[in-house]
Design a protein around this motif. Structure first.
Motif, PDB file in Angstrom:
ATOM      1  N   ILE A 119      -3.787 -50.400  24.342  1.00  0.00           N
ATOM      2  CA  ILE A 119      -4.027 -49.066  24.876  1.00  0.00           C
ATOM      3  C   ILE A 119      -4.707 -48.224  23.802  1.00  0.00           C
ATOM      4  O   ILE A 119      -4.337 -48.287  22.632  1.00  0.00           O
ATOM      5  N   PRO A 120      -5.725 -47.417  24.162  1.00  0.00           N
ATOM      6  CA  PRO A 120      -6.408 -46.574  23.171  1.00  0.00           C
ATOM      7  C   PRO A 120      -5.421 -45.708  22.403  1.00  0.00           C
ATOM      8  O   PRO A 120      -4.408 -45.268  22.959  1.00  0.00           O
ATOM      9  N   PRO A 121      -5.711 -45.451  21.119  1.00  0.00           N
ATOM     10  CA  PRO A 121      -4.773 -44.695  20.279  1.00  0.00           C
ATOM     11  C   PRO A 121      -4.595 -43.243  20.690  1.00  0.00           C
ATOM     12  O   PRO A 121      -3.609 -42.612  20.331  1.00  0.00           O
ATOM     13  N   ILE A 122      -5.556 -42.704  21.431  1.00  0.00           N
ATOM     14  CA  ILE A 122      -5.467 -41.301  21.863  1.00  0.00           C
ATOM     15  C   ILE A 122      -5.126 -41.271  23.343  1.00  0.00           C
ATOM     16  O   ILE A 122      -5.951 -41.628  24.186  1.00  0.00           O
ATOM     17  N   SER A 123      -3.902 -40.862  23.657  1.00  0.00           N
ATOM     18  CA  SER A 123      -3.469 -40.813  25.047  1.00  0.00           C
ATOM     19  C   SER A 123      -3.978 -39.553  25.723  1.00  0.00           C
ATOM     20  O   SER A 123      -4.408 -38.589  25.061  1.00  0.00           O
ATOM     21  N   ALA A 124      -3.928 -39.536  27.049  1.00  0.00           N
ATOM     22  CA  ALA A 124      -4.403 -38.385  27.812  1.00  0.00           C
ATOM     23  C   ALA A 124      -3.522 -37.168  27.558  1.00  0.00           C
ATOM     24  O   ALA A 124      -2.301 -37.279  27.418  1.00  0.00           O
ATOM     25  N   ALA A 125      -4.144 -36.000  27.486  1.00  0.00           N
ATOM     26  CA  ALA A 125      -3.399 -34.755  27.299  1.00  0.00           C
ATOM     27  C   ALA A 125      -2.616 -34.433  28.573  1.00  0.00           C
ATOM     28  O   ALA A 125      -3.087 -34.677  29.682  1.00  0.00           O
ATOM     29  N   LYS A 133      -6.783 -28.961  22.194  1.00  0.00           N
ATOM     30  CA  LYS A 133      -6.506 -29.507  20.858  1.00  0.00           C
ATOM     31  C   LYS A 133      -7.280 -30.796  20.640  1.00  0.00           C
ATOM     32  O   LYS A 133      -7.888 -31.008  19.584  1.00  0.00           O
ATOM     33  N   GLN A 134      -7.286 -31.673  21.632  1.00  0.00           N
ATOM     34  CA  GLN A 134      -8.020 -32.932  21.532  1.00  0.00           C
ATOM     35  C   GLN A 134      -9.522 -32.689  21.417  1.00  0.00           C
ATOM     36  O   GLN A 134     -10.203 -33.333  20.618  1.00  0.00           O
ATOM     37  N   ILE A 135     -10.033 -31.748  22.208  1.00  0.00           N
ATOM     38  CA  ILE A 135     -11.470 -31.463  22.174  1.00  0.00           C
ATOM     39  C   ILE A 135     -11.883 -30.952  20.799  1.00  0.00           C
ATOM     40  O   ILE A 135     -12.904 -31.376  20.239  1.00  0.00           O
ATOM     41  N   LEU A 136     -11.079 -30.056  20.230  1.00  0.00           N
ATOM     42  CA  LEU A 136     -11.411 -29.494  18.926  1.00  0.00           C
ATOM     43  C   LEU A 136     -11.362 -30.548  17.827  1.00  0.00           C
ATOM     44  O   LEU A 136     -12.250 -30.619  16.970  1.00  0.00           O
ATOM     45  N   ILE A 137     -10.313 -31.382  17.855  1.00  0.00           N
ATOM     46  CA  ILE A 137     -10.118 -32.354  16.774  1.00  0.00           C
ATOM     47  C   ILE A 137     -10.905 -33.642  17.014  1.00  0.00           C
ATOM     48  O   ILE A 137     -11.667 -34.082  16.149  1.00  0.00           O
ATOM     49  N   VAL A 138     -10.703 -34.234  18.172  1.00  0.00           N
ATOM     50  CA  VAL A 138     -11.326 -35.540  18.450  1.00  0.00           C
ATOM     51  C   VAL A 138     -12.833 -35.402  18.671  1.00  0.00           C
ATOM     52  O   VAL A 138     -13.632 -36.140  18.079  1.00  0.00           O
TER      53      VAL A 138
END
Length: 329
Positions: A119-125, A133-138
């Motif tokens: 499974i991808p390391p970044i799960s869905a928000a 937060k994900q958009i700003l960082i990732v």
């Protein structure tokens, strides 16, 4: 005309970093990425991503260019992006995402036949705050830092082999940096597409915008899918058996074909509205293949192959996988 003359003058006065120097920086970043980046991301994913992108990917490039006293604006193409190209680039990346998604699902279809897929390391928000937060960082950090390395330093260093060859080489090195067999073809495609945007516009901001758009679209789609289905996803990194029907591959292929047709039209429009300085290839294919024998690239490829083999061992369920992981990390 004046721009072309200035560009030629800068090349003659050694304003472009050499391939050898760019390769050394790339190898350094790759080694730090494997041993330091993976460690800090396991401790705290988002803090680790910030450390990885700004401290491991961006900082070595900036320090190298400053130490060598290169013109950052020239090398990294800090040139204004015309407003008429902003919306066009966003549309190009939307179409490109559907094409790259096909390469991803095709790869995962074959990998699923051999075992469990991680499974991808970044799960869905789970909420809007988490998505922002994900958009700003990732999206934000990757778009800035990775583009300065690949479409900045590397693209500029390799372009004397030819503008298009430099785009392809930077795209391949971009994909290798991700150390992921699942998305390798997808990232190669996106890397070449982003490189082409920079080549045509002569602006790093084109690929920063494109990279940001692609990552944000993926995050938004994950967010919407999660909140519509409300299914609890397995923990990121977990190996799960995926049943990907062949009909899904066919459907994705059809969508990618349509998206590819629109992408072609949009790229033709970009070509008509840009007039870059094109460097024609002066090297043969055999000359270009000798890049693989340069020691920084050779070591980088060995690291890449080692990580891919490790990933494949995990997918196949080999008993050696956990032993190797514990030994390395």
């Amino acid at each position: 005309m004046v721009k072309s003359i200035v560009d030629k003058m800068k090349r003659s006065f050694g304003m472009r970093p050499s391939e050898k120097d760019a390769n050394k920086i790339y190898l350094l970043i790759l080694v730090l990425f494997v041993f330091v980046g993976s460690y800090v991301q396991r401790k705290s994913l988002y803090v680790g991503l910030i450390i990885t992108e700004f401290g491991i990917v961006l900082l070595p490039v900036v320090l190298f260019l400053l130490f060598k006293k290169y013109d950052l604006k020239y090398v990294l193409r800090f040139n204004k992006l015309e407003s008429k190209h902003i919306f066009l680039i966003i549309l190009i990346m939307i179409c490109g995402m559907f094409v790259s998604s096909f390469f991803s699902i095709l790869t995962n279809y074959f990998l699923s036949k051999f075992g469990k897929i991680p499974i991808p390391p970044i799960s869905a928000a789970s909420n809007i705050g988490g998505l922002i937060k994900q958009i700003l960082i990732v999206s934000g950090s990757a778009a800035l830092c990775e583009e300065i390395l690949t479409r900045g330093l590397i693209l500029r260093s390799y372009e004397m082999r030819g503008s298009i060859k430099a785009v392809v080489i930077s795209g391949l090195m971009f994909a290798v940096l991700h150390l992921n067999v699942q998305n390798f073809l997808s990232v190669v495609f996106l890397g070449c597409l982003l490189g082409f945007l920079v080549h045509r516009t002569d602006s790093i901001y084109a690929s920063v915008l494109g990279h940001f758009t692609n990552n944000t679209l993926v995050l938004v789609i994950q967010y919407v899918s999660y909140n519509v289905s409300k299914e609890i996803s397995p923990k990121p990194g977990t190996l799960v058996k995926m049943n990907i029907p062949f009909v899904s591959v066919v459907v994705y292929a059809f969508i990618a074909l349509i998206a590819g047709m629109f992408l072609y039209i949009l790229l033709k429009k970009l070509i008509k509205t840009t007039n870059p300085y094109i460097i024609h290839s002066t090297t043969t294919l055999s000359d270009d293949l000798r890049i693989l024998l340069q020691w920084p690239i050779l070591i980088s490829l060995l690291i890449f192959l080692a990580m891919i083999i490790l990933e494949l061992l995990g997918i196949s369920g080999s008993s050696y996988y956990m032993k190797v992981v514990k030994f390395i990390f």
